[in-house]
Scaffold this motif. Structure first.
Motif, PDB file in Angstrom:
ATOM      1  N   ASN A 220      15.866 -28.167 -19.289  1.00 32.47           N
ATOM      2  CA  ASN A 220      15.985 -26.977 -18.436  1.00 32.47           C
ATOM      3  C   ASN A 220      17.338 -26.291 -18.598  1.00 32.47           C
ATOM      4  N   PHE A 221      18.390 -27.089 -18.794  1.00 32.55           N
ATOM      5  CA  PHE A 221      19.705 -26.496 -19.007  1.00 32.55           C
ATOM      6  C   PHE A 221      19.712 -25.682 -20.302  1.00 32.55           C
ATOM      7  N   THR A 222      19.060 -26.222 -21.323  1.00 39.09           N
ATOM      8  CA  THR A 222      18.945 -25.490 -22.590  1.00 39.09           C
ATOM      9  C   THR A 222      18.166 -24.198 -22.401  1.00 39.09           C
ATOM     10  N   ILE A 223      17.091 -24.266 -21.634  1.00 37.99           N
ATOM     11  CA  ILE A 223      16.280 -23.069 -21.360  1.00 37.99           C
ATOM     12  C   ILE A 223      17.098 -22.028 -20.606  1.00 37.99           C
ATOM     13  N   ASP A 224      17.872 -22.462 -19.610  1.00 39.57           N
ATOM     14  CA  ASP A 224      18.680 -21.524 -18.816  1.00 39.57           C
ATOM     15  C   ASP A 224      19.714 -20.806 -19.679  1.00 39.57           C
ATOM     16  N   LEU A 225      20.356 -21.548 -20.589  1.00 35.16           N
ATOM     17  CA  LEU A 225      21.339 -20.923 -21.472  1.00 35.16           C
ATOM     18  C   LEU A 225      20.664 -19.907 -22.394  1.00 35.16           C
ATOM     19  N   GLY A 226      19.561 -20.312 -22.984  1.00 33.52           N
ATOM     20  CA  GLY A 226      18.849 -19.408 -23.880  1.00 33.52           C
ATOM     21  C   GLY A 226      18.330 -18.175 -23.157  1.00 33.52           C
ATOM     22  N   LYS A 227      17.876 -18.354 -21.914  1.00 35.02           N
ATOM     23  CA  LYS A 227      17.342 -17.216 -21.152  1.00 35.02           C
ATOM     24  C   LYS A 227      18.432 -16.197 -20.831  1.00 35.02           C
ATOM     25  N   ALA A 228      19.649 -16.667 -20.597  1.00 33.01           N
ATOM     26  CA  ALA A 228      20.754 -15.745 -20.315  1.00 33.01           C
ATOM     27  C   ALA A 228      21.013 -14.848 -21.528  1.00 33.01           C
ATOM     28  N   ILE A 229      21.022 -15.445 -22.719  1.00 31.77           N
ATOM     29  CA  ILE A 229      21.228 -14.651 -23.935  1.00 31.77           C
ATOM     30  C   ILE A 229      20.063 -13.694 -24.157  1.00 31.77           C
ATOM     31  N   TYR A 230      18.845 -14.207 -23.977  1.00 30.21           N
ATOM     32  CA  TYR A 230      17.646 -13.379 -24.161  1.00 30.21           C
ATOM     33  C   TYR A 230      17.636 -12.191 -23.196  1.00 30.21           C
ATOM     34  N   THR A 231      18.035 -12.431 -21.950  1.00 25.38           N
ATOM     35  CA  THR A 231      18.031 -11.353 -20.950  1.00 25.38           C
ATOM     36  C   THR A 231      18.941 -10.215 -21.369  1.00 25.38           C
ATOM     37  N   MET A 232      20.126 -10.547 -21.891  1.00 26.73           N
ATOM     38  CA  MET A 232      21.051  -9.501 -22.319  1.00 26.73           C
ATOM     39  C   MET A 232      20.481  -8.729 -23.509  1.00 26.73           C
ATOM     40  N   LEU A 233      19.937  -9.445 -24.482  1.00 25.47           N
ATOM     41  CA  LEU A 233      19.346  -8.780 -25.642  1.00 25.47           C
ATOM     42  C   LEU A 233      18.159  -7.912 -25.239  1.00 25.47           C
ATOM     43  N   ASN A 234      17.367  -8.408 -24.313  1.00 27.37           N
ATOM     44  CA  ASN A 234      16.175  -7.674 -23.882  1.00 27.37           C
ATOM     45  C   ASN A 234      16.537  -6.420 -23.101  1.00 27.37           C
ATOM     46  N   ASN A 235      17.756  -6.373 -22.565  1.00 27.58           N
ATOM     47  CA  ASN A 235      18.236  -5.178 -21.850  1.00 27.58           C
ATOM     48  C   ASN A 235      19.015  -4.235 -22.770  1.00 27.58           C
ATOM     49  N   ASN A 236      18.821  -4.439 -24.099  1.00 26.79           N
ATOM     50  CA  ASN A 236      19.402  -3.548 -25.117  1.00 26.79           C
ATOM     51  C   ASN A 236      20.928  -3.545 -25.118  1.00 26.79           C
ATOM     52  N   VAL A 237      21.521  -4.692 -24.820  1.00 28.54           N
ATOM     53  CA  VAL A 237      22.975  -4.812 -24.899  1.00 28.54           C
ATOM     54  C   VAL A 237      23.324  -5.502 -26.217  1.00 28.54           C
ATOM     55  N   PRO A 238      24.009  -4.823 -27.137  1.00 30.19           N
ATOM     56  CA  PRO A 238      24.444  -5.493 -28.373  1.00 30.19           C
ATOM     57  C   PRO A 238      25.549  -6.494 -28.047  1.00 30.19           C
TER      58      PRO A 238
ATOM     59  N   THR B  46      26.675 -19.863 -13.623  1.00 28.05           N
ATOM     60  CA  THR B  46      27.057 -19.768 -15.027  1.00 28.05           C
ATOM     61  C   THR B  46      26.992 -18.307 -15.434  1.00 28.05           C
ATOM     62  N   TYR B  47      28.041 -17.828 -16.145  1.00 32.28           N
ATOM     63  CA  TYR B  47      28.129 -16.424 -16.544  1.00 32.28           C
ATOM     64  C   TYR B  47      28.029 -16.312 -18.064  1.00 32.28           C
ATOM     65  N   PHE B  48      27.204 -15.372 -18.524  1.00 33.08           N
ATOM     66  CA  PHE B  48      27.213 -14.981 -19.927  1.00 33.08           C
ATOM     67  C   PHE B  48      27.533 -13.491 -19.956  1.00 33.08           C
ATOM     68  N   VAL B  49      28.636 -13.143 -20.624  1.00 34.99           N
ATOM     69  CA  VAL B  49      29.185 -11.784 -20.525  1.00 34.99           C
ATOM     70  C   VAL B  49      29.466 -11.240 -21.920  1.00 34.99           C
ATOM     71  N   ASN B  50      29.128  -9.979 -22.137  1.00 35.13           N
ATOM     72  CA  ASN B  50      29.585  -9.281 -23.340  1.00 35.13           C
ATOM     73  C   ASN B  50      30.895  -8.583 -22.978  1.00 35.13           C
ATOM     74  N   PHE B  51      32.006  -9.196 -23.346  1.00 38.59           N
ATOM     75  CA  PHE B  51      33.304  -8.735 -22.869  1.00 38.59           C
ATOM     76  C   PHE B  51      33.765  -7.421 -23.503  1.00 38.59           C
TER      77      PHE B  51
END
Length: 416
Positions: A266-284, A347-352
């Motif tokens: 589940n931790f692996t899924i949560d990390l992957g989902k954070a990256i996927y969410t940003m990509l899916n929202n058209n953020v390079p 947990t934060y995943f940010v495009n700085f």
């Protein structure tokens, strides 16, 4: 025989002398005179030079300014300010103390900054070149800055930062058909100074001790206070009470995710989902990074998979998690209440690249030997403890240009 006049006799003599002392002969006479003069004067000149070197060398020895460790000049100036404040001698006293310590270069650089100090705020501006040293040291200690947030100078109180609110749209067209056309809609983010004031209590014995070690203590205490307070605001402040709005409250509603129950899978899924969410929202993702609480970091480096292998530690030893760098900070708490649980983290995943800090690039310093301060448990008086309280005021603002560039996973309980 005809009489010769005086003038005729003079002319005759001159003609005879000229015939003997022609140009070549006169040159030899002049050279001979110069040679004898030089021979007579040379010893006197050497004696005078030797005398000058001895006299002026004793009066004005050659001085060499040793390079200082970064930030020590700042600490030294602050100690001079503390001494001047205690003596009631004002800005001129600061300069005199610095000169008395032999720091004429600091006094010269500080003169302009002291004349520009803001009397209404009761403090002194530190010369820009020495403020910069402290701001650079703070950058390494502040995870939002260290992770790659864009820093822009903001010398006045406001900075207008353009953004595209709606992008250009288009489409394919058939033969003899009009193209679809639209213009981008522009907006702007307005950054406004937020004043950060931090205090540090320093022993008067240390301030009186004229040593680089004392300068380093002052420097390190100010840097630590700035970094800790700044990170707390930059990450989780709601943007009220004069604070900048933090990453948590810049994130769009679609970028707030709920953590799954605790397991390696589940931790692996949560990390992957954070990256996927940003990509899916058209953020390079041009400068992606993770922000973790120490508890989450500890879980990630120690957890093992089903066959006993460390699941994430080998990659984290190289400085990345799921391919992106990570930073650990206590500014992400472990006592957030989510549902029935009061021990949650985030947990934060940010495009700085989309995080901008407008910075005034200045520090205003004030000192007091009578002020009271909170030591973490109670309010104490600096006078009673023979301490001096140093207050540093910085000014900055933070903005996220695209709210989808911040993904926050809430209800994180890894490590509980």
């Amino acid at each position: 025989m005809a009489e010769v006049t005086k003038q005729q006799l003079t002319d005759l003599i001159n003609d005879q002398v000229k015939s003997v002392l022609n140009a070549e002969g006169m040159g030899k006479v002049v050279d001979l005179i110069n040679e004898r003069l030089e021979k007579a004067i040379s010893p006197l000149r050497e004696q005078a030079t030797d005398w000058q070197a001895k006299i002026f060398g004793a009066l004005k020895p050659e001085t060499k300014i040793e390079p200082r460790e970064k930030g020590l000049a700042f600490g030294r100036i602050v100690r001079a300010m503390a001494g001047a404040k205690r003596a009631g001698s004002g800005a001129e006293g600061v300069l005199q103390i610095l000169k008395g310590w032999g720091d004429n270069d600091l006094a010269e650089a500080q003169t302009k900054a002291l004349s520009a100090s803001i009397a209404l705020e009761g403090g002194y501006l530190v010369a820009p070149q020495y403020s910069t040293d402290i701001l650079e040291a703070r950058r390494a200690k502040t995870v939002v800055r260290a992770a790659g947030a864009r820093e822009m100078p903001m010398p006045s109180g406001t900075l207008h930062l353009p953004k595209i609110a709606t992008g250009v749209t288009g489409g394919y067209i058939g033969e003899n058909a009009n193209p679809t056309h639209s213009n981008p809609v522009f907006g702007e983010n307005i950054l406004t100074w937020k004043k950060l004031a931090v205090t540090s209590a320093i022993s008067n014995d240390l301030l009186r001790y004229n040593s680089p070690a004392a300068d380093a203590v002052v420097r390190d205490d100010i840097v630590r206070s700035l970094a800790v307070t700044e990170d707390a605001a930059f990450i989780r402040s709601q943007g009220v009470g004069g604070e900048p709005k933090g990453l948590r409250y810049w994130a769009s509603a679609s970028s707030i995710l709920a953590a799954n129950t605790v397991s390696v899978a589940n931790f692996t899924i949560d990390l992957g989902k954070a990256i996927y969410t940003m990509l899916n929202n058209n953020v390079p993702i041009t400068k992606g990074a993770w922000l973790l609480s120490p508890r989450t970091w500890y879980y990630a480096i120690t957890v093992r998979d089903a066959v006993g292998n460390l699941a994430f530690q080998p990659e984290m030893a190289r400085g990345t998690l799921m391919g992106y760098p990570f930073f650990t900070t206590t500014s992400i708490p472990n006592n957030i209440t989510v549902g029935a649980n009061a021990d949650c983290s985030e947990t934060y995943f940010v495009n700085f690249d989309d995080v901008v800090i407008g910075d005034s690039q200045r520090l205003l310093i004030d000192v007091s030997s009578e002020a009271a301060y909170y030591n973490g448990t109670s309010v104490v008086a600096s006078f009673s403890l023979d301490q001096t309280v140093i207050r540093a005021i910085a000014a900055h603002a933070l903005v996220v240009r695209d709210p989808n560039a911040v993904v926050v996973t809430t209800g994180v309980r890894e490590g509980v």
